[in-house]
Design an enzyme around this catalytic site. Structure first.
Site, PDB file in Angstrom:
ATOM      1  N   THR A 187       0.487  -1.317   0.283  1.00  0.00           N
ATOM      2  CA  THR A 187       0.084   0.045   0.187  1.00  0.00           C
ATOM      3  C   THR A 187       0.805   1.340  -0.540  1.00  0.00           C
ATOM      4  O   THR A 187       1.907   1.103   0.290  1.00  0.00           O
ATOM      5  CB  THR A 187      -1.217  -0.181   1.196  1.00  0.00           C
ATOM      6  N   GLU A 331      -5.366  -3.449  -1.209  1.00  0.00           N
ATOM      7  CA  GLU A 331      -6.528  -4.562  -0.633  1.00  0.00           C
ATOM      8  C   GLU A 331      -7.252  -4.879  -1.478  1.00  0.00           C
ATOM      9  O   GLU A 331      -7.561  -6.444  -1.319  1.00  0.00           O
ATOM     10  CB  GLU A 331      -6.592  -4.154   0.363  1.00  0.00           C
ATOM     11  N   LYS A 443     -14.118  16.085  12.720  1.00  0.00           N
ATOM     12  CA  LYS A 443     -15.017  16.105  14.285  1.00  0.00           C
ATOM     13  C   LYS A 443     -15.362  17.749  14.438  1.00  0.00           C
ATOM     14  O   LYS A 443     -14.590  17.961  15.362  1.00  0.00           O
ATOM     15  CB  LYS A 443     -14.927  15.186  14.472  1.00  0.00           C
ATOM     16  N   TRP A 448     -20.133  15.393  11.546  1.00  0.00           N
ATOM     17  CA  TRP A 448     -18.676  15.156  10.529  1.00  0.00           C
ATOM     18  C   TRP A 448     -18.961  16.277   9.533  1.00  0.00           C
ATOM     19  O   TRP A 448     -20.298  16.218   8.959  1.00  0.00           O
ATOM     20  CB  TRP A 448     -18.818  13.931  10.135  1.00  0.00           C
TER      21      TRP A 448
HETATM   22  P1  ADP Z   1      -3.553   4.041  -0.030  1.00  0.00           P
HETATM   23  O1  ADP Z   1      -4.485   3.727   1.434  1.00  0.00           O
HETATM   24  O2  ADP Z   1      -1.941   4.415   1.134  1.00  0.00           O
HETATM   25  O3  ADP Z   1      -3.861   5.821  -0.341  1.00  0.00           O
HETATM   26  P2  ADP Z   1      -4.185   2.787  -1.973  1.00  0.00           P
HETATM   27  O4  ADP Z   1      -3.746   3.597  -3.168  1.00  0.00           O
HETATM   28  O5  ADP Z   1      -4.768   1.386  -2.314  1.00  0.00           O
HETATM   29  O6  ADP Z   1      -3.121   3.662  -1.157  1.00  0.00           O
HETATM   30  O7  ADP Z   1      -5.108   4.409  -2.083  1.00  0.00           O
HETATM   31  C1  ADP Z   1      -6.991   3.007  -1.314  1.00  0.00           C
HETATM   32  C2  ADP Z   1      -8.050   4.370  -0.687  1.00  0.00           C
HETATM   33  O8  ADP Z   1      -8.048   5.454  -1.850  1.00  0.00           O
HETATM   34  C3  ADP Z   1      -9.211   4.060  -0.426  1.00  0.00           C
HETATM   35  O9  ADP Z   1      -9.021   3.421   0.705  1.00  0.00           O
HETATM   36  C4  ADP Z   1      -9.455   5.509   0.089  1.00  0.00           C
HETATM   37  O10 ADP Z   1      -9.577   6.173   0.498  1.00  0.00           O
HETATM   38  C5  ADP Z   1      -9.376   6.018  -1.449  1.00  0.00           C
HETATM   39  N1  ADP Z   1     -10.154   5.810  -3.035  1.00  0.00           N
HETATM   40  C6  ADP Z   1      -9.818   5.562  -3.810  1.00  0.00           C
HETATM   41  N2  ADP Z   1     -10.867   5.613  -4.934  1.00  0.00           N
HETATM   42  C7  ADP Z   1     -11.432   6.403  -4.732  1.00  0.00           C
HETATM   43  C8  ADP Z   1     -12.283   6.880  -4.912  1.00  0.00           C
HETATM   44  N3  ADP Z   1     -12.892   6.725  -6.460  1.00  0.00           N
HETATM   45  N4  ADP Z   1     -13.053   8.190  -4.156  1.00  0.00           N
HETATM   46  C9  ADP Z   1     -12.541   8.624  -3.085  1.00  0.00           C
HETATM   47  N5  ADP Z   1     -11.694   7.834  -2.776  1.00  0.00           N
HETATM   48  C10 ADP Z   1     -10.881   6.754  -2.959  1.00  0.00           C
END
Ligand code: ADP
Length: 548
Positions: A187, A331, A443, A448
């Site tokens: 990640t 994930e 918050k 929120w």
């Molecule tokens: P990291 O968590 O380190 O940024 P990832 O590339 O796995 O790595 O990121 C996943 C996260 O990206 C998701 O949990 C979400 O918060 C955000 N994300 C992915 N796609 C979207 C989307 N279309 N809209 C909003 N958030 C998104």
């Protein structure tokens, strides 16, 4: 009663052998910065994948499930590695070339990589780290770039082309268990330490089929997809595998990821589809506004990785390019949702669906969990943490050192679902709208505020290029939003004007009092807003904040 069906394993090998034969004529085109890009057919890539596998096995001694890492741009050699390494039974480990050096060292050591395939242009990044990477026995260099950085520091160095030349163009691929590891990816650590996710042959195969469904990206061999999302960012969202299944041509930008060359390659190569995070599309929009190019070939674009501002969708609609919002994570392989609207709606009725993160495919089950662990209804109103499970969703992290918690409580529920850390609502017809990451939500006085909601509203102002909102401590309310805004060139909007504009669409108590204009929003290694950095800059007094 057992079925009478054959039980053929779902493997990357099958994707490779299918693509190189049935779709042998499809092409991977790699941008070179020269007048002509480089072109290689799927058939040739398949033959070269065999040669690479022979080289890795016979010359470098890669055996069993050893890790072979790639530190590469998107290009046809990287596709060869994608197919060859898992098919021979080894594990492909894609390295994020934008990570800080310390994290790269940590990740390579944690994964215990034996070989690194690297693009020549990235040697200045890799070479100084090699003495801290004891597991790496071989470095294989491909493509242009000065090799001298490796003088005296490297383990055994090989030239990719020389290494594979003359080797057999077929390989007796082993019969693999579909649950075996095929690839791994860490990640990007937006909210914490990197964690290793290991994809199986089966999960990649099933995920590829989903990517190819009309309900998702729905591409065929008549299409060309511009794969801007890096191959180190969750397997380029599954595109290299999915395209080999259906013969979709790939256009690979290599290291030319700036808006100008991207606009040039779209105009020249006329891709029908593309995939990238919102910041890429923001940059391209500014580029083609300043210097128009013909983007009309690109009928659809998959946009995800971060929330897509509705204003960006509107701007591309006007250019005849339809952005389709997708949500996913490292994930989740990553395809979790895509925002194709349901049937039978007018364009106007489709809009509220298009701006959601989308709906879940059959392979991804979802539920919303409230703060007390209670299950929340899909009513479009009850906001909770999104949890998912399915055929291409991680059930644990990769363990290196002893004592590491591979199923941390904040990431996996007791009954095995992945806790995404994303907060949102789901409508009765199964469309997900994310309001925030749990760690980014503001918050304020027991209520929120969605940072994403504020960002989208600010970015709808014609003078605003980008805006990121973070929570900052506030004596009275606990937390309040801080708006950091990047203005478009020549724009003159002031804070009071922005606040008045915002008041048209946002409840009064949510309006930020703290504002700052910044030259650029800091970005993570995969191009998302880096809110950790903004919070730190604020805490350290580095931002020139105006309080209204
Ligand atoms: P990291 O968590 O380190 O940024 P990832 O590339 O796995 O790595 O990121 C996943 C996260 O990206 C998701 O949990 C979400 O918060 C955000 N994300 C992915 N796609 C979207 C989307 N279309 N809209 C909003 N958030 C998104």
């Amino acid at each position: 009663m057992l079925s009478t069906m054959q039980d053929v394993p779902l493997t990357v090998t099958r994707i490779l052998t299918h693509g190189m034969t049935i779709h042998g004529k499809s092409q991977v085109t790699t941008w070179t910065g020269e007048p002509e890009p480089h072109r290689r057919s799927f058939a040739e890539i398949g033959r070269r994948a065999s040669q690479l596998a022979h080289a890795l096995r016979d010359e470098l001694g890669v055996d069993g499930d050893q890790r072979v890492a790639t530190l590469m741009w998107n290009n046809s050699e990287h596709v060869e590695a994608y197919l060859a390494i898992p098919s021979m039974g080894a594990v492909l480990h894609t390295l994020n070339l934008r990570l800080p050096a310390e994290q790269l060292v940590w990740i390579v050591n944690h994964a215990d990589d034996k070989v690194v395939l690297v693009n020549g242009s990235l040697l200045p990044l890799l070479a100084p780290l090699l003495h801290r990477l004891p597991s790496v026995e071989h470095v294989v260099v491909s493509g242009p770039g000065d090799r001298s950085a490796l003088d005296g520091v490297a383990p055994r160095v090989h030239e990719y082309e020389e290494l594979i030349a003359g080797r057999p163009v077929s390989y007796a691929w082993p019969e693999l268990d579909e649950r075996q590891a095929a690839a791994m990816c860490y990640t990007s650590g937006t909210t914490g330490d990197p964690k290793g996710v290991v994809y199986s042959h089966r999960s990649i195969y099933l995920h590829s089929m989903q990517v190819n469904m009309a309900e998702s990206m729905g591409l065929t061999d008549k299409d060309t997809t511009l794969v801007v999302v890096p191959q180190f960012h969750v397997n380029a969202w599954g595109l290299p595998h999915a395209t080999f299944m259906t013969g979709v041509n790939m256009l690979m930008p290599d290291r030319f990821l700036q808006p100008a060359p991207l606009a040039d390659m779209i105009e020249k190569e006329r891709p029908t589809h593309a995939a990238a995070v919102p910041t890429i599309w923001q940059g391209l929009l500014a580029e083609v506004t300043a210097k128009p190019r013909d983007l009309s070939s690109m009928a659809s674009v998959t946009i995800g990785g971060a929330a897509c501002p509705p204003s960006l969708m509107e701007a591309y609609d006007k250019l005849g390019v339809r952005l389709c919002h997708a949500w996913g994570m490292t994930e989740t392989s990553p395809l979790g949702t895509m925002s194709n609207p349901p049937a039978g709606l007018t364009e106007e009725q489709e809009w509220p669906y298009r701006i959601t993160q989308g709906r879940f495919p059959a392979g991804v089950e979802a539920r919303l969990t409230g703060p007390g662990g209670e299950s929340l209804p899909w009513d479009g109103e009850s906001a909770g943490e999104l949890e998912v499970r399915g055929n291409w969703i991680a059930g644990a992290y990769y363990g290196g050192a002893d004592g590491e918690d591979l199923r941390p409580e904040d990431k996996f529920s007791e009954d095995g679902w992945l806790k995404t850390g994303d907060v949102g609502v789901i409508s009765a017809d199964g469309y997900l709208t994310l309001t925030d990451r749990a760690k980014d939500v503001i918050k304020s006085g027991g209520e929120w505020i969605s940072s994403v909601g504020l960002e989208n509203a600010i970015m709808a102002h014609p003078d605003v290029a980008e805006a990121a909102v973070v929570a900052v401590p506030d004596e009275k309310w606990g937390e309040r939003p801080l708006a950091t805004v990047v203005l478009k060139e020549g724009a003159t909007a002031d804070y009071a004007a922005l606040r008045t504009f915002l008041a048209q669409s946002v409840a009064k108590w949510q309006l930020p009092e703290r504002w700052t204009i910044v030259p650029a929003v800091p970005k993570t290694s995969v191009g998302k807003f880096d809110k950790k950095v903004i919070r730190r800059q604020y805490a350290d007094g580095e931002l020139d904040v105006t309080q209204l």
